[in-house]
Design a protein around this motif. Structure first.
Motif, PDB file in Angstrom:
ATOM      1  N   THR B  76       0.626  -1.122  -0.015  1.00 18.46           N
ATOM      2  CA  THR B  76       0.041  -0.023   0.067  1.00 18.46           C
ATOM      3  C   THR B  76       1.047   1.307  -0.032  1.00 18.46           C
ATOM      4  O   THR B  76       0.649   2.274  -0.740  1.00 18.46           O
ATOM      5  N   VAL B  77       2.142   1.228   0.691  1.00 20.29           N
ATOM      6  CA  VAL B  77       2.722   2.514   1.012  1.00 20.29           C
ATOM      7  C   VAL B  77       3.409   2.678  -0.292  1.00 20.29           C
ATOM      8  O   VAL B  77       3.410   4.014  -0.767  1.00 20.29           O
ATOM      9  N   THR B  79       2.380   1.696  -3.337  1.00 25.81           N
ATOM     10  CA  THR B  79       1.706   2.075  -4.587  1.00 25.81           C
ATOM     11  C   THR B  79       1.085   3.746  -4.447  1.00 25.81           C
ATOM     12  O   THR B  79       0.873   4.394  -5.233  1.00 25.81           O
ATOM     13  N   LEU B  80       0.851   4.015  -3.023  1.00 26.57           N
ATOM     14  CA  LEU B  80       0.422   5.461  -2.966  1.00 26.57           C
ATOM     15  C   LEU B  80       1.617   6.376  -3.433  1.00 26.57           C
ATOM     16  O   LEU B  80       1.363   7.465  -4.008  1.00 26.57           O
ATOM     17  N   TRP B  81       2.620   5.952  -3.098  1.00 24.37           N
ATOM     18  CA  TRP B  81       3.919   6.837  -3.298  1.00 24.37           C
ATOM     19  C   TRP B  81       4.067   6.877  -4.854  1.00 24.37           C
ATOM     20  O   TRP B  81       4.390   7.987  -5.467  1.00 24.37           O
ATOM     21  N   PHE B  83       1.800   6.711  -7.039  1.00 30.63           N
ATOM     22  CA  PHE B  83       0.626   7.284  -7.729  1.00 30.63           C
ATOM     23  C   PHE B  83       0.882   8.923  -7.723  1.00 30.63           C
ATOM     24  O   PHE B  83       0.706   9.495  -8.580  1.00 30.63           O
ATOM     25  N   VAL B 171      -4.680  -3.279  -4.347  1.00 26.53           N
ATOM     26  CA  VAL B 171      -3.986  -1.884  -4.931  1.00 26.53           C
ATOM     27  C   VAL B 171      -4.296  -1.940  -6.418  1.00 26.53           C
ATOM     28  O   VAL B 171      -3.554  -0.941  -7.082  1.00 26.53           O
TER      29      VAL B 171
ATOM     30  N   PHE C 169      -3.522  -0.083   7.054  1.00 28.01           N
ATOM     31  CA  PHE C 169      -2.937  -0.293   5.560  1.00 28.01           C
ATOM     32  C   PHE C 169      -4.050  -0.027   4.807  1.00 28.01           C
ATOM     33  O   PHE C 169      -4.199   0.897   3.704  1.00 28.01           O
ATOM     34  N   PHE C 173      -4.758   3.395   2.632  1.00 27.39           N
ATOM     35  CA  PHE C 173      -4.812   3.252   0.886  1.00 27.39           C
ATOM     36  C   PHE C 173      -5.855   3.947   0.367  1.00 27.39           C
ATOM     37  O   PHE C 173      -5.689   4.629  -0.496  1.00 27.39           O
ATOM     38  N   ASN C 176      -5.775   7.419   0.505  1.00 31.85           N
ATOM     39  CA  ASN C 176      -4.509   7.959  -0.033  1.00 31.85           C
ATOM     40  C   ASN C 176      -3.940   8.786   1.196  1.00 31.85           C
ATOM     41  O   ASN C 176      -3.509   9.883   1.020  1.00 31.85           O
ATOM     42  N   PHE C 178      -0.773   8.479   4.074  1.00 31.83           N
ATOM     43  CA  PHE C 178       0.296   7.672   4.442  1.00 31.83           C
ATOM     44  C   PHE C 178       0.382   7.459   6.113  1.00 31.83           C
ATOM     45  O   PHE C 178       1.049   6.512   6.318  1.00 31.83           O
ATOM     46  N   ILE C 181      -0.580   4.068   7.389  1.00 29.88           N
ATOM     47  CA  ILE C 181       0.002   2.916   6.776  1.00 29.88           C
ATOM     48  C   ILE C 181       1.488   2.842   7.504  1.00 29.88           C
ATOM     49  O   ILE C 181       2.021   1.758   7.923  1.00 29.88           O
TER      50      ILE C 181
END
Lengths: 400, 244, 216
Positions: B76-77, B79-81, B83, B171, C169, C173, C176, C178, C181
């Motif tokens: 998750t971290v 993928t967010l990054w 994006f 994700v 998590f 997500f 959006n 951080f 997470i």
């Protein structure tokens, strides 16, 4: 010829493995490096094929400084046998033996063909060529190790405790066959061992190493036993050295007495028992000794069976030494050692009294002084070594 | 369970962009891509570390840390990054593949290293003593002897990746994980179970296939029992981590 | 890091941490309790060793998410029930530890085992009072691997809505965001370290002889 001149090996932590070693190793002979652990004998051996590089000094083979040859190239021309054989588990016996020829560019097919021939040479059936090392016994692996070292027919062989990891019976067989092989091949062999008996048995010359990497004595085996250079060597060769030195004394002049024999399964002999007649030598149908019969324990006329025999006892085979004769006499219940011919057939007995008389008659100065070598009773060392090459244990007539 | 059976036996579910064949192809693509990249990184690195004996402590440390790291968090971290940095297909696929590779490297790396380190020192000494160069020793003796362990490393890497690729559906990735994640969202239990069963099947079959290929790559001289025991010892050291 | 968010949600984060710890610890302990007798069987009756370890290896190939999803169907539990997670992780723990326990028992010196028998210990008593204690270091090492990977695996259950650190998590997500997470990853690592330390300490305390220095 391999020559060490002023070779030293000092590790970065300050330990001296080998100190100022100068030594000439004759071509076509077996030279044994012997000594306690940590004396630098293995290091010295491994410096010859540059597995270890000397800190100072020069090692030459036939006059060429080994440093002038690319190390892998140098090693391909030198046979190398180590304690646990170090066979490659993922390759068949044939492919193991073919290693160096393949490295040298011989085709795999040709190398395998030669490998199969070598198997016979080291006393293994050719059917083993397709086996893997895991399917072999320790002794068989060691034979393959020797075959692998011989594959490229190198003039020089380095052997680092090759027979130390197998049991004593197999070790003796391997030693015997190794000497037979060397008689045929005449390689320049450097052999490392910690076992003084093995060194005496195999070596044409022995280099005794002392702790700290000093060369304490470099001489023929008989000299090392008879005249140790210093207290260290004397201590290392041990208390039995007088007895061992008898290995180098031929016993050809010793009288062999006629000895009446009885066949297995025959009726126990009639006549007076007791005293020197108490023991009767029993032989098999081919005349090979089986053991001694205690006549006091069996009525005359009863058939002789295995259960009546005192088994064991060593035999004196042709070309025997005083040591062998003495042992044969001592290990026999009758006090008479059995002498046999090449076929293992009993030819008579040697009495303990005769052996002792022969030892007493030997020029005693020879025990203390190698100059006494010319005294008649002593054979030259190289021949005398042959005297110790007895038949392998399994082939002896008398069960052990 | 019957719902899952219904899902799997409905012909319509096998074709189309959300069909089983498409999802299988996607899942297989992610898995193979990641395992191949991981092998390209880990094999040479493990071989060098095993051959030289340098960097062993670092490997053990990295392997332990990765074992404790929650994969879902990492996914998750990253993928967010990504994006924030990338767009389109790459933004979705990139971080997932990175995570999958990161997971697949340690088992191959440490098994390659362990396999080479476990080579009988006498065999290595003999190889050098007979005149093999460093790379000949590595390629002709060390790697072939280490092959059983290397393969078991590849197997556990494969299992890790198949399992984790499922989670990557969260994700936005394709593959069988879509059925689990979408089934949950749509309250379709049969679809979820079908996805789970398909992943399990793919894991088991792939694992057996690699084992089968291994038979041709591993010398019969090494598949003896003695060697197998050694391999299991080393395997228990790292590969024995359940797939995420 | 958004410290405000952390402050506002601290109660919930602590709840998730406790829930996470409970799930992982329960699975590890139950797994150990089941694996001890099974491992002893695999050691004592050698013919059971290959089938037991093969079965264990097969269980390992099943992805955890698949097991989480399929178990309710088999057990008849609700999909949100945390019991599914505990059982699934117990299965993995047992699968790992059966072989470890059997190998650990095999690592006890034969001489020790034989002298226990020679002094009149019956098999079970010898196992419990002599062999298991001596096997503790090896079993402990296996338990560390099981515990640490359990901590990591629990978070996957967040995909099914089972509340624990993994929930941070999925939420992060979706939003959006951080901070949750990062907090989840850090707390998960912390928990793994905690478990590891506890097991190492327990192993050391129960094997005082392992630290004994040979005296002259």
């Amino acid at each position: 010829m391999i020559s060490f001149s002023a070779v030293s090996k000092v590790y970065p932590d300050g330990t001296t493995a080998v100190h100022d070693l100068s030594l000439e190793i004759p071509a076509g002979r077996i030279t044994v490096f012997v000594g306690p652990s940590g004396c630098g004998k293995t290091t010295s051996l491994r410096m010859i094929n540059r597995m270890i590089e000397p800190t100072s000094g020069v090692i030459t083979i036939d006059g060429t400084d080994t440093r002038q040859i690319d190390a892998p190239q140098l090693r391909r021309g030198i046979g190398y046998v180590i304690q646990n054989a170090g066979l490659f588990p993922h390759r068949t016996v044939a492919d193991n033996i073919a290693t160096v020829p393949v490295l040298q560019g011989v085709t795999r097919r040709e190398a395998r063909r030669r490998a199969t021939e070598l198997l016979e040479r080291v006393g293994l059936p050719t059917s083993m060529a397709r086996r893997y090392p895991a399917q072999l016994s320790g002794g068989q692996q060691q034979r393959v190790g020797v075959a692998r070292a011989l594959a490229a027919d190198p003039p020089v062989m380095l052997m680092d405790e090759p027979f130390s990891a197998v049991d004593p019976v197999v070790r003796e067989q391997l030693q015997t066959e190794f000497l037979r092989l060397q008689e045929e091949l005449g390689k320049t062999i450097v052999f490392v061992t910690h076992d003084i008996d093995e060194a005496v048995r195999l070596g044409d010359r022995i280099a005794v190493f002392a702790t700290g990497g000093h060369l304490a004595q470099y001489a023929v085996p008989a000299d090392v036993l008879r005249r140790p250079a210093d207290d260290f060597v004397a201590g290392f060769v041990g208390r039995d050295r007088g007895y061992r030195a008898l290995s180098f004394a031929g016993a050809t002049g010793l009288p062999v007495q006629r000895e009446p024999t009885v066949r297995m399964g025959a009726a126990a002999p009639q006549g007076p028992g007791g005293g020197e007649h108490r023991w009767a030598l029993v032989v098999d149908d081919d005349g090979r000794p089986r053991g001694w019969l205690d006549r006091d324990a069996l009525s005359p006329g009863d058939p002789i069976g295995l259960q009546h025999l005192r088994l064991g006892g060593s035999l004196a085979a042709p070309g025997y030494s005083l040591r062998t004769a003495l042992d044969a006499a001592l290990s026999s219940p009758s006090g008479r050692g059995v002498a046999v011919d090449d076929a293992g057939v009993a030819i008579g007995t040697i009495t303990l009294a005769d052996v002792v008389a022969a030892i007493e008659a030997t020029d005693r100065t020879a025990l203390a002084d190698p100059a006494g070598d010319d005294a008649g009773a002593w054979s030259p060392p190289v021949l005398a070594k042959g005297a110790e090459r007895t038949v392998p244990a399994g082939d002896r007539g008398v069960p052990r | 369970m019957t719902a899952a059976w219904d899902f799997l036996t409905t012909a319509a579910n096998w074709s189309g962009t959300d069909g089983i064949w498409t999802r299988f192809t996607e899942h297989l693509f992610y898995t193979l891509l990641s395992v191949v990249i991981a092998a390209l990184v880990a094999l040479p690195l493990g071989a060098v570390i095993g051959h030289t004996g340098r960097g062993v402590a670092a490997i053990a440390g990295v392997a332990n840390a990765l074992r404790a790291l929650p994969t879902l968090g990492l996914l998750t971290v990253l993928t967010l990054w990504s994006f924030g940095l990338l767009t389109g297909q790459l933004a979705r696929l990139g971080p997932s593949i990175v995570v999958l590779v990161v997971l697949a490297v340690p088992p191959i790396l440490s098994n390659t290293y362990a396999g080479i380190a476990a080579v009988d020192p006498a065999a290595r000494d003999a190889a050098r003593g007979m005149g093999m160069t460093g790379s000949q020793v590595l390629l002709r003796v060390e790697l072939p002897v280490a092959m059983p362990l290397v393969l078991s490393g590849v197997r556990s890497a494969y299992l890790q990746v198949v399992a984790t690729a499922t989670i990557a559906a969260v994700v936005g990735l394709g593959g069988f994980g879509r059925y689990v994640v979408d089934g949950l969202a749509q309250q379709l239990y049969g679809k979820m179970v079908a996805g789970a069963l398909l992943v399990a099947l793919m894991a088991v079959i792939g694992d057996r296939l690699i084992a089968l290929v291994g038979r041709f790559l591993v010398s019969p001289g090494l598949s003896g029992r003695r060697v197998r025991e050694k391999a299991q010892e080393a395997e228990a050291g790292f590969a024995a981590v359940p797939p995420t | 890091m958004n410290w405000d968010w952390l402050g506002r949600n601290s109660d919930r984060i602590v709840d998730l941490f406790v829930q996470h710890a409970w799930l992982a610890a329960a699975a590890t302990l139950v797994g150990l309790v089941v694996a001890l007798p099974l491992g002893a069987v695999a050691f004592r009756y050698r013919w059971t060793y290959p089938p037991l370890t093969t079965l264990a290896g097969l269980l390992y190939t099943i992805p955890s998410l698949a097991l989480f999803v399929v178990l309710p169907g088999i057990l008849g539990t609700r999909i949100l029930d945390p019991v599914n997670v505990v059982i699934a992780l117990t299965v993995y723990t047992v699968a790992l530890l059966v072989r470890v326990v059997a190998d650990a028992l095999a690592s006890v010196p034969e001489a020790v085992r034989q002298s226990a028998t020679a002094m009149g210990y019956r098999p079970v008593r010898s196992l419990v009072t002599v062999q298991f204690p001596l096997a503790v270091p090896v079993i402990g090492a296996g338990l560390r691997v099981a515990a640490v990977s359990n901590v990591s695996l629990v978070s996957v259950a967040a995909l099914l809505g089972v509340e624990q650190l993994g929930s941070l998590f999925t939420e992060g997500f979706q939003l959006n965001f951080f901070t949750p997470i990062a907090a989840g990853i850090l707390l998960s690592l912390l928990l793994a370290v905690l478990f590891d330390v506890v097991i190492v300490l327990a192993t050391r305390l129960s094997t005082p002889w392992a630290r004994a220095v040979p005296s002259r």
